[in-house]
Design an enzyme around this catalytic site. Sequence first.
Site, PDB file in Angstrom:
ATOM      1  N   TYR A  59      -1.295  -0.346  10.232  1.00  0.00           N
ATOM      2  CA  TYR A  59      -1.383  -0.826   8.482  1.00  0.00           C
ATOM      3  C   TYR A  59      -0.340  -0.631   8.102  1.00  0.00           C
ATOM      4  CZ  TYR A  59      -4.543  -1.305   3.860  1.00  0.00           C
ATOM      5  OH  TYR A  59      -4.106  -1.826   2.876  1.00  0.00           O
TER       6      TYR A  59
ATOM      7  N   SER B  30       0.266  -1.439  -0.083  1.00  0.00           N
ATOM      8  CA  SER B  30      -0.112   0.309  -0.356  1.00  0.00           C
ATOM      9  C   SER B  30       1.239   1.480   0.086  1.00  0.00           C
ATOM     10  CB  SER B  30      -1.119  -0.156   1.236  1.00  0.00           C
ATOM     11  OG  SER B  30      -1.030   0.957   1.642  1.00  0.00           O
TER      12      SER B  30
HETATM   13  P1  NDP Z   1     -11.456  -6.269   0.665  1.00  0.00           P
HETATM   14  O1  NDP Z   1     -11.926  -5.933   1.638  1.00  0.00           O
HETATM   15  O2  NDP Z   1     -12.516  -5.744  -0.629  1.00  0.00           O
HETATM   16  O3  NDP Z   1     -11.242  -7.531  -0.253  1.00  0.00           O
HETATM   17  C1  NDP Z   1     -10.788  -7.978   0.011  1.00  0.00           C
HETATM   18  C2  NDP Z   1     -10.686  -9.894   0.057  1.00  0.00           C
HETATM   19  O4  NDP Z   1      -9.571 -10.080   1.284  1.00  0.00           O
HETATM   20  C3  NDP Z   1     -11.995 -10.442   0.027  1.00  0.00           C
HETATM   21  O5  NDP Z   1     -12.045 -11.460  -0.609  1.00  0.00           O
HETATM   22  C4  NDP Z   1     -11.921 -10.742   2.027  1.00  0.00           C
HETATM   23  O6  NDP Z   1     -12.879 -11.787   1.772  1.00  0.00           O
HETATM   24  C5  NDP Z   1     -10.652 -11.175   2.260  1.00  0.00           C
HETATM   25  N1  NDP Z   1     -10.329 -11.443   2.942  1.00  0.00           N
HETATM   26  C6  NDP Z   1      -9.352 -10.818   4.333  1.00  0.00           C
HETATM   27  N2  NDP Z   1      -8.910 -11.400   5.283  1.00  0.00           N
HETATM   28  C7  NDP Z   1      -8.942 -12.764   4.668  1.00  0.00           C
HETATM   29  C8  NDP Z   1      -8.561 -13.695   5.630  1.00  0.00           C
HETATM   30  N3  NDP Z   1      -8.417 -13.973   6.730  1.00  0.00           N
HETATM   31  N4  NDP Z   1      -8.591 -14.938   5.287  1.00  0.00           N
HETATM   32  C9  NDP Z   1      -9.580 -14.930   3.835  1.00  0.00           C
HETATM   33  N5  NDP Z   1      -9.407 -13.629   2.758  1.00  0.00           N
HETATM   34  C10 NDP Z   1      -9.904 -13.116   4.013  1.00  0.00           C
HETATM   35  O7  NDP Z   1     -10.110  -5.635   0.013  1.00  0.00           O
HETATM   36  P2  NDP Z   1      -9.371  -4.354  -1.074  1.00  0.00           P
HETATM   37  O8  NDP Z   1      -9.677  -5.613  -2.551  1.00  0.00           O
HETATM   38  O9  NDP Z   1      -9.170  -3.764  -1.472  1.00  0.00           O
HETATM   39  O10 NDP Z   1      -8.100  -4.704  -1.003  1.00  0.00           O
HETATM   40  C11 NDP Z   1      -7.043  -6.132  -1.275  1.00  0.00           C
HETATM   41  C12 NDP Z   1      -5.741  -6.313  -0.541  1.00  0.00           C
HETATM   42  O11 NDP Z   1      -5.275  -4.539  -1.527  1.00  0.00           O
HETATM   43  C13 NDP Z   1      -5.208  -5.384   0.682  1.00  0.00           C
HETATM   44  O12 NDP Z   1      -4.007  -6.317   1.152  1.00  0.00           O
HETATM   45  C14 NDP Z   1      -4.579  -4.211   1.167  1.00  0.00           C
HETATM   46  O13 NDP Z   1      -4.534  -4.160   2.304  1.00  0.00           O
HETATM   47  C15 NDP Z   1      -4.851  -4.271  -0.486  1.00  0.00           C
HETATM   48  N6  NDP Z   1      -5.016  -2.608  -0.934  1.00  0.00           N
HETATM   49  C16 NDP Z   1      -5.822  -0.965  -0.897  1.00  0.00           C
HETATM   50  C17 NDP Z   1      -6.141  -0.289  -1.232  1.00  0.00           C
HETATM   51  C18 NDP Z   1      -7.429   0.187  -0.945  1.00  0.00           C
HETATM   52  O14 NDP Z   1      -8.001   0.932  -1.527  1.00  0.00           O
HETATM   53  N7  NDP Z   1      -8.770  -0.892  -1.485  1.00  0.00           N
HETATM   54  C19 NDP Z   1      -4.809   0.229  -0.980  1.00  0.00           C
HETATM   55  C20 NDP Z   1      -3.920   0.083  -0.907  1.00  0.00           C
HETATM   56  C21 NDP Z   1      -4.125  -1.354  -0.603  1.00  0.00           C
HETATM   57  P3  NDP Z   1     -13.599 -12.416   3.703  1.00  0.00           P
HETATM   58  O15 NDP Z   1     -13.750 -10.964   4.024  1.00  0.00           O
HETATM   59  O16 NDP Z   1     -15.010 -12.923   3.103  1.00  0.00           O
HETATM   60  O17 NDP Z   1     -12.859 -12.906   4.120  1.00  0.00           O
END
Ligand code: NDP
Length: 259
Positions: free
Chosen positions: A158, A145
């Site tokens: 984070y 990030s």
């Molecule tokens: P979302 O919350 O939209 O999606 C996250 C996904 O990860 C979901 O499918 C969720 O499913 C899954 N997930 C989360 N925790 C777990 C876990 N412990 N075990 C299994 N599955 C898990 O997030 P984003 O798409 O925005 O984020 C994706 C990545 O990008 C992350 O690493 C985030 O830190 C990073 N990021 C995002 C930014 C943004 O602005 N959106 C900016 C910078 C980085 P479920 O909850 O059902 O398990």
Amino acid sequence: NKRWSLNGMTALVTGGTRGIGYSIIEELAEFGAIIHTCSRNQTELNERLKEWENKGYKVTGSVCDLSSREQREKLMETVSSNFQGKLNILVNNAGVSVGKVILEVDDEDMSYIRRNNFESTYNMSQLAHPLLKASGNGNIIFISSVSSSIALPVVSLYGAYKAAINQLTKNFACEWAKDNIRVNTVAPWLIRTHMIKPLEEYPAGREFLNSLLSRTPICRTGEPEEVSSLVAFLCLPAASYITGQIIYIDGGITVNAGG
Ligand code: NDP
């Protein structure tokens, strides 16, 4: 053209049911990859798998809470048996965030972020190593990030664990180059997903978002597709000399010292 294809390559993308992970699955599938994914929510996972099947993508999935070592090991066993012990691509995408000022962060937050964002990623890469090596052409992508390198309010914890992931990129790339495994990181800025949705839902959040965007040269949030395209590129044979890199997808925010 083989340099621009992932045809027949196998991939594990964590957290594929929403946001950036969802888009990464679609992008890799369009390039011909065969994919396994996971999330914690069985219903949502089943819905996505059905959608992908209808689109003709080869995607399987299982429920896994990546913060649990036991569940990570089980996931990797499933992947190994699905893909005959070989994996070309591991995208450590799943992640969670906690928005709190420094003095409000407690032990529970610390453990939550460490287990979900850092230990899961580190250990998934360890568990995938024999499979990536056996493929003869392995790739790990970490999702970091912008908050890993500039001070963004309320995400100190984070951001610190994302900075740790930036460092892993370099160590893993150097230690595993001999096994034909490349390791790269993409570091996004504000991408329109579930994760930043809470900001859009109340006036002070929208104001905060707008103030961040007003300092972003490309003055808007990014789309998940604008992240997944780079992830796919880094996995292609066309990127075969790129390893150990952290690439920002950020509309220019990290290089802007202006107004
Ligand atoms: P979302 O919350 O939209 O999606 C996250 C996904 O990860 C979901 O499918 C969720 O499913 C899954 N997930 C989360 N925790 C777990 C876990 N412990 N075990 C299994 N599955 C898990 O997030 P984003 O798409 O925005 O984020 C994706 C990545 O990008 C992350 O690493 C985030 O830190 C990073 N990021 C995002 C930014 C943004 O602005 N959106 C900016 C910078 C980085 P479920 O909850 O059902 O398990």
